[in-house]
Motif scaffolding. Structure first.
Motif, PDB file in Angstrom:
ATOM      1  N   PRO A  29       0.819  -1.190   0.000  1.00 24.35           N
ATOM      2  CA  PRO A  29       0.000   0.000   0.000  1.00 24.35           C
ATOM      3  C   PRO A  29       0.861   1.251   0.000  1.00 24.35           C
ATOM      4  O   PRO A  29       1.943   1.301   0.566  1.00 24.35           O
ATOM      5  CB  PRO A  29      -0.796  -0.116   1.316  1.00 24.35           C
ATOM      6  N   GLY A  30       0.340   2.306  -0.606  1.00 26.82           N
ATOM      7  CA  GLY A  30       1.039   3.573  -0.609  1.00 26.82           C
ATOM      8  C   GLY A  30       1.923   3.751  -1.807  1.00 26.82           C
ATOM      9  O   GLY A  30       2.542   4.789  -1.962  1.00 26.82           O
ATOM     10  N   ARG A  31       2.011   2.744  -2.686  1.00 29.41           N
ATOM     11  CA  ARG A  31       2.866   2.859  -3.858  1.00 29.41           C
ATOM     12  C   ARG A  31       2.138   3.566  -4.994  1.00 29.41           C
ATOM     13  O   ARG A  31       0.929   3.812  -4.941  1.00 29.41           O
ATOM     14  CB  ARG A  31       3.323   1.469  -4.314  1.00 29.41           C
ATOM     15  N   ALA A  32       2.885   3.861  -6.058  1.00 28.59           N
ATOM     16  CA  ALA A  32       2.324   4.601  -7.178  1.00 28.59           C
ATOM     17  C   ALA A  32       1.185   3.823  -7.824  1.00 28.59           C
ATOM     18  O   ALA A  32       1.134   2.609  -7.805  1.00 28.59           O
ATOM     19  CB  ALA A  32       3.431   4.860  -8.204  1.00 28.59           C
ATOM     20  N   GLY A  33       0.261   4.570  -8.442  1.00 25.13           N
ATOM     21  CA  GLY A  33      -0.812   3.944  -9.190  1.00 25.13           C
ATOM     22  C   GLY A  33      -2.031   3.602  -8.351  1.00 25.13           C
ATOM     23  O   GLY A  33      -2.964   2.985  -8.851  1.00 25.13           O
ATOM     24  N   ARG A  34      -2.045   3.966  -7.072  1.00 26.41           N
ATOM     25  CA  ARG A  34      -3.179   3.665  -6.217  1.00 26.41           C
ATOM     26  C   ARG A  34      -3.941   4.944  -5.911  1.00 26.41           C
ATOM     27  O   ARG A  34      -3.361   5.993  -5.711  1.00 26.41           O
ATOM     28  CB  ARG A  34      -2.712   3.015  -4.911  1.00 26.41           C
ATOM     29  N   TRP A  35      -5.262   4.816  -5.881  1.00 21.85           N
ATOM     30  CA  TRP A  35      -6.089   5.971  -5.546  1.00 21.85           C
ATOM     31  C   TRP A  35      -6.135   6.126  -4.035  1.00 21.85           C
ATOM     32  O   TRP A  35      -6.383   5.161  -3.304  1.00 21.85           O
ATOM     33  CB  TRP A  35      -7.504   5.771  -6.095  1.00 21.85           C
ATOM     34  N   LEU A  36      -5.877   7.328  -3.543  1.00 20.17           N
ATOM     35  CA  LEU A  36      -5.912   7.603  -2.117  1.00 20.17           C
ATOM     36  C   LEU A  36      -7.108   8.493  -1.817  1.00 20.17           C
ATOM     37  O   LEU A  36      -7.362   9.466  -2.526  1.00 20.17           O
ATOM     38  CB  LEU A  36      -4.615   8.296  -1.680  1.00 20.17           C
ATOM     39  N   ARG A  37      -7.831   8.161  -0.758  1.00 19.23           N
ATOM     40  CA  ARG A  37      -9.043   8.920  -0.454  1.00 19.23           C
ATOM     41  C   ARG A  37      -8.762  10.064   0.511  1.00 19.23           C
ATOM     42  O   ARG A  37      -7.978   9.930   1.446  1.00 19.23           O
ATOM     43  CB  ARG A  37     -10.122   7.999   0.121  1.00 19.23           C
ATOM     44  N   PRO A  38      -9.397  11.193   0.289  1.00 21.15           N
ATOM     45  CA  PRO A  38      -9.211  12.336   1.185  1.00 21.15           C
ATOM     46  C   PRO A  38     -10.108  12.226   2.415  1.00 21.15           C
ATOM     47  O   PRO A  38     -11.261  11.792   2.317  1.00 21.15           O
ATOM     48  CB  PRO A  38      -9.631  13.524   0.320  1.00 21.15           C
ATOM     49  N   VAL A  39      -9.589  12.566   3.560  1.00 20.85           N
ATOM     50  CA  VAL A  39     -10.394  12.712   4.774  1.00 20.85           C
ATOM     51  C   VAL A  39      -9.943  14.004   5.448  1.00 20.85           C
ATOM     52  O   VAL A  39      -8.812  14.450   5.274  1.00 20.85           O
ATOM     53  CB  VAL A  39     -10.237  11.523   5.749  1.00 20.85           C
ATOM     54  N   ALA A  40     -10.832  14.574   6.229  1.00 19.91           N
ATOM     55  CA  ALA A  40     -10.523  15.859   6.853  1.00 19.91           C
ATOM     56  C   ALA A  40      -9.724  15.712   8.142  1.00 19.91           C
ATOM     57  O   ALA A  40      -8.924  16.571   8.486  1.00 19.91           O
ATOM     58  CB  ALA A  40     -11.818  16.630   7.130  1.00 19.91           C
ATOM     59  N   MET A  41      -9.949  14.603   8.878  1.00 23.01           N
ATOM     60  CA  MET A  41      -9.308  14.448  10.189  1.00 23.01           C
ATOM     61  C   MET A  41      -8.803  13.019  10.369  1.00 23.01           C
ATOM     62  O   MET A  41      -9.483  12.059  10.003  1.00 23.01           O
ATOM     63  CB  MET A  41     -10.308  14.786  11.303  1.00 23.01           C
ATOM     64  N   VAL A  42      -7.623  12.888  10.954  1.00 25.27           N
ATOM     65  CA  VAL A  42      -7.061  11.589  11.312  1.00 25.27           C
ATOM     66  C   VAL A  42      -6.667  11.635  12.786  1.00 25.27           C
ATOM     67  O   VAL A  42      -6.071  12.622  13.245  1.00 25.27           O
ATOM     68  CB  VAL A  42      -5.836  11.231  10.448  1.00 25.27           C
ATOM     69  N   SER A  43      -7.006  10.585  13.508  1.00 28.11           N
ATOM     70  CA  SER A  43      -6.693  10.521  14.938  1.00 28.11           C
ATOM     71  C   SER A  43      -5.708   9.405  15.215  1.00 28.11           C
ATOM     72  O   SER A  43      -5.938   8.257  14.834  1.00 28.11           O
ATOM     73  CB  SER A  43      -7.972  10.281  15.752  1.00 28.11           C
ATOM     74  N   PHE A  44      -4.621   9.755  15.889  1.00 26.79           N
ATOM     75  CA  PHE A  44      -3.648   8.773  16.366  1.00 26.79           C
ATOM     76  C   PHE A  44      -3.770   8.725  17.885  1.00 26.79           C
ATOM     77  O   PHE A  44      -3.266   9.597  18.588  1.00 26.79           O
ATOM     78  CB  PHE A  44      -2.226   9.179  15.978  1.00 26.79           C
ATOM     79  N   GLY A  45      -4.450   7.726  18.391  1.00 30.56           N
ATOM     80  CA  GLY A  45      -4.651   7.651  19.829  1.00 30.56           C
ATOM     81  C   GLY A  45      -4.420   6.257  20.362  1.00 30.56           C
ATOM     82  O   GLY A  45      -4.006   5.342  19.647  1.00 30.56           O
ATOM     83  N   ASP A  46      -4.708   6.092  21.651  1.00 30.68           N
ATOM     84  CA  ASP A  46      -4.637   4.786  22.288  1.00 30.68           C
ATOM     85  C   ASP A  46      -6.059   4.347  22.628  1.00 30.68           C
ATOM     86  O   ASP A  46      -7.009   4.801  21.992  1.00 30.68           O
ATOM     87  CB  ASP A  46      -3.724   4.825  23.514  1.00 30.68           C
TER      88      ASP A  46
END
Length: 289
Positions: A29-46
């Motif tokens: 994942p994350g390599r060229a040729g892949r569609w990435l979706r936009p989101v407004a907020m990402v949470s990094f929590g426990d």
């Protein structure tokens, strides 16, 4: 004859290389040729930011109030810092920490996280969360919430390394590197630090003002995080000082389920406090692309 053979081998070599490139791009994942979706907020929590107890997670509550798309990349029990004793950056388990996830975001490569084989009941879904994170277009994320610290405190992670401010095996070093990595992908992203709340440990009859796991008291982690926020130009939402009442031992029952994880009232209180900090001047940061 030799020329035709050399030419044929060259064609085979090119074909093999193209085949490998196609498989590589499709596998990681994350390599060229892949569609990435936009989101407004990402949470990094426990676990404080997850659905433990069957209650609506705090990021979900925030997104609903703001009317925005979001992705909750919170993983219970994880630290900001790396934990593996052998200090291997390719450790699948260690890669689930904040520093590891942010590094994967910057590289656009979550292959280490997705190859993890975690058997504990509360961690087996981590690779799935990482897979979802790999689908996010971080260049278009408007807001990132970083809610970490209590597990670093529980694990006795050193708060800092005076000789190496970017030591990812320390609390501040991990936070510093994570912010740098996320800003490298998206220089305009708004980042908020969310501190741990005051905590109790009913089974031990102790509070976070009394329990030192080897790295210091929880308040020391919180104050260090707030100082780092000032250094990096990041607003810190302080949930520790003057937030959960703790004058009496029984106060832990008011806003938590077990002294640490917030109950319904605690989650609402935390969501409201974060919303106060999120009042935007122009609103552009939370507009979905």
């Amino acid at each position: 004859m030799e020329r035709r053979l050399d030419k044929k081998m060259a064609y085979c070599g090119v074909a093999a290389a193209l085949c490998f490139a196609a498989v590589f791009a499709a596998t990681f994942p994350g390599r060229a040729g892949r569609w990435l979706r936009p989101v407004a907020m990402v949470s990094f929590g426990d676990s404080v930011f997850t659905d433990i107890g069957g209650l609506t997670p705090i990021p979900d509550r925030l997104a609903e109030r703001l009317g925005i798309s979001f992705y909750n990349a919170s993983m219970g029990g994880t630290c900001a810092a790396r934990l593996e004793a052998e200090r291997r950056l390719d450790s699948a388990r260690g890669s689930m920490c904040l520093a590891g996830l942010a590094k994967a975001v910057r590289a656009g490569d979550f292959s280490v996280q997705q190859t993890a084989r975690l058997r504990e009941g509360n961690t087996e879904h981590f690779p799935e969360i990482a897979a979802g994170l790999a689908e996010i277009d971080f260049a278009r994320v408007g807001l990132v919430l970083i809610e970490r610290g209590v597990n670093d405190y529980h694990a006795g992670i050193p708060i800092e390394n005076p000789e190496d401010p970017r030591d990812e095996y320390t609390f501040l070093g991990a936070l510093r590197c994570a912010v740098e990595d996320l800003r490298r992908v998206n220089p305009k992203v708004r980042i908020l630090f969310i501190t741990p709340t005051y905590t109790w440990y009913p089974d031990m009859g102790l509070t976070c003002e009394e329990l030192d796991n080897g790295g210091g008291l929880l308040e020391e982690y919180v104050e260090a995080q707030m100082e780092l926020g000032e250094e990096l130009g990041i607003e810190t939402v302080d949930l520790y000082h003057d937030f959960f009442p703790h004058g009496e031992w029984e106060d832990w029952e008011r806003y938590t389920m077990d002294g640490l994880h917030p109950n319904e009232a605690g989650r609402e209180k935390i969501a409201e406090r974060i919303m106060e900090a999120l009042e935007p001047e122009d609103g552009a940061w939370y507009t979905d692309a």
